[in-house]
Design an enzyme around this catalytic site. Sequence first.
Site, PDB file in Angstrom:
ATOM      1  N   ILE A  10       0.817  -1.229   0.000  1.00 21.89           N
ATOM      2  CA  ILE A  10       0.000   0.000   0.000  1.00 21.89           C
ATOM      3  C   ILE A  10       0.847   1.273   0.000  1.00 21.89           C
ATOM      4  O   ILE A  10       0.399   2.306  -0.491  1.00 21.89           O
ATOM      5  CB  ILE A  10      -1.012  -0.010   1.167  1.00 21.89           C
ATOM      6  CG1 ILE A  10      -2.148   0.990   0.911  1.00 21.89           C
ATOM      7  CG2 ILE A  10      -0.313   0.231   2.511  1.00 21.89           C
ATOM      8  CD1 ILE A  10      -3.346   0.816   1.807  1.00 21.89           C
ATOM      9  N   ASN A  23      -2.742   1.380  15.444  1.00 17.97           N
ATOM     10  CA  ASN A  23      -3.129   0.987  16.797  1.00 17.97           C
ATOM     11  C   ASN A  23      -3.556   2.242  17.553  1.00 17.97           C
ATOM     12  O   ASN A  23      -3.404   3.353  17.046  1.00 17.97           O
ATOM     13  CB  ASN A  23      -1.993   0.223  17.505  1.00 17.97           C
ATOM     14  CG  ASN A  23      -0.731   1.060  17.621  1.00 17.97           C
ATOM     15  OD1 ASN A  23      -0.766   2.211  18.017  1.00 17.97           O
ATOM     16  ND2 ASN A  23       0.405   0.474  17.260  1.00 17.97           N
ATOM     17  N   GLY A  31       3.317  -4.795  10.878  1.00 23.54           N
ATOM     18  CA  GLY A  31       2.466  -4.932   9.705  1.00 23.54           C
ATOM     19  C   GLY A  31       2.387  -3.674   8.870  1.00 23.54           C
ATOM     20  O   GLY A  31       3.375  -2.958   8.680  1.00 23.54           O
ATOM     21  N   VAL A  32       1.189  -3.387   8.370  1.00 30.52           N
ATOM     22  CA  VAL A  32       0.981  -2.235   7.492  1.00 30.52           C
ATOM     23  C   VAL A  32       1.288  -0.927   8.229  1.00 30.52           C
ATOM     24  O   VAL A  32       1.828   0.015   7.640  1.00 30.52           O
ATOM     25  CB  VAL A  32      -0.443  -2.238   6.888  1.00 30.52           C
ATOM     26  CG1 VAL A  32      -1.504  -1.920   7.917  1.00 30.52           C
ATOM     27  CG2 VAL A  32      -0.541  -1.269   5.728  1.00 30.52           C
ATOM     28  N   ASP A  33       0.994  -0.866   9.514  1.00 27.50           N
ATOM     29  CA  ASP A  33       1.253   0.331  10.317  1.00 27.50           C
ATOM     30  C   ASP A  33       2.748   0.665  10.303  1.00 27.50           C
ATOM     31  O   ASP A  33       3.151   1.796  10.020  1.00 27.50           O
ATOM     32  CB  ASP A  33       0.746   0.095  11.747  1.00 27.50           C
ATOM     33  CG  ASP A  33       0.686   1.358  12.594  1.00 27.50           C
ATOM     34  OD1 ASP A  33       0.760   2.466  12.051  1.00 27.50           O
ATOM     35  OD2 ASP A  33       0.542   1.210  13.823  1.00 27.50           O
ATOM     36  N   SER A 120      -7.589  -5.203  10.190  1.00 32.31           N
ATOM     37  CA  SER A 120      -7.798  -6.170  11.283  1.00 32.31           C
ATOM     38  C   SER A 120      -7.572  -7.634  10.919  1.00 32.31           C
ATOM     39  O   SER A 120      -7.749  -8.505  11.755  1.00 32.31           O
ATOM     40  CB  SER A 120      -9.198  -6.036  11.914  1.00 32.31           C
ATOM     41  OG  SER A 120      -9.255  -4.886  12.717  1.00 32.31           O
ATOM     42  N   GLY A 122      -4.727  -9.135  10.058  1.00 36.26           N
ATOM     43  CA  GLY A 122      -3.394  -9.642  10.380  1.00 36.26           C
ATOM     44  C   GLY A 122      -3.336 -10.075  11.831  1.00 36.26           C
ATOM     45  O   GLY A 122      -4.043 -10.990  12.263  1.00 36.26           O
ATOM     46  N   TYR A 124      -4.626  -8.850  14.374  1.00 34.61           N
ATOM     47  CA  TYR A 124      -5.894  -8.726  15.096  1.00 34.61           C
ATOM     48  C   TYR A 124      -6.849  -9.883  14.814  1.00 34.61           C
ATOM     49  O   TYR A 124      -7.910  -9.963  15.401  1.00 34.61           O
ATOM     50  CB  TYR A 124      -6.566  -7.391  14.782  1.00 34.61           C
ATOM     51  CG  TYR A 124      -5.903  -6.180  15.429  1.00 34.61           C
ATOM     52  CD1 TYR A 124      -4.729  -6.289  16.178  1.00 34.61           C
ATOM     53  CD2 TYR A 124      -6.453  -4.925  15.288  1.00 34.61           C
ATOM     54  CE1 TYR A 124      -4.138  -5.177  16.750  1.00 34.61           C
ATOM     55  CE2 TYR A 124      -5.874  -3.798  15.873  1.00 34.61           C
ATOM     56  CZ  TYR A 124      -4.711  -3.939  16.599  1.00 34.61           C
ATOM     57  OH  TYR A 124      -4.139  -2.833  17.173  1.00 34.61           O
TER      58      TYR A 124
END
Length: 168
Positions: A10, A23, A31-33, A120, A122, A124
């Site tokens: 992304i 978060n 992850g993506v964050d 959510s 991954g 989560y």
Amino acid sequence: MTISCIQGNITKVAVEIIVNAANTSLLGGGGVDGAIHKAGGKTILEACIKIRDKQGGCKTGEAVITTGGLLPSKYVTHTVGPVWNGGNNNEAQLLENCYKNSLQLAKDNNVKSIAFPNISTGIYKFPKEKAALIAIKTVKQNPIIEEVIFVCYDDENYRIYKELLKEN
């Protein structure tokens, strides 16, 4: 409104706004964050710290917007998806709110194109097919942006989104 899905990273997608599965602290993570914070540079983190200092972070289902920093996108919307707890803690509604609130922020900022990760699904542990159904349904019910791209990092999510978008 056009809705599509691609497989990829992304942080490389050239749209006006990308959505970060953040978060509650807004300070980056895995992850993506983590990928968005790393690729976007320190200006994203600095903007997140200002938001956190002002309002104490971001609650599950809510969304906030920052600069895109070094990313190809102008903005990043940070939304906090729910942790899956068997579906008995309002997870579906909270996930729907992530998409609704992100779309609303895009509209409020006159954005015409937005890219979503698979929020959510991954760490989560939200079931991928349930999450995809909620994401697609919510986007279709809120046609306020010209272009929506679901960016799937893994093969399974990509297959699910491709199939569901073909059916609808």
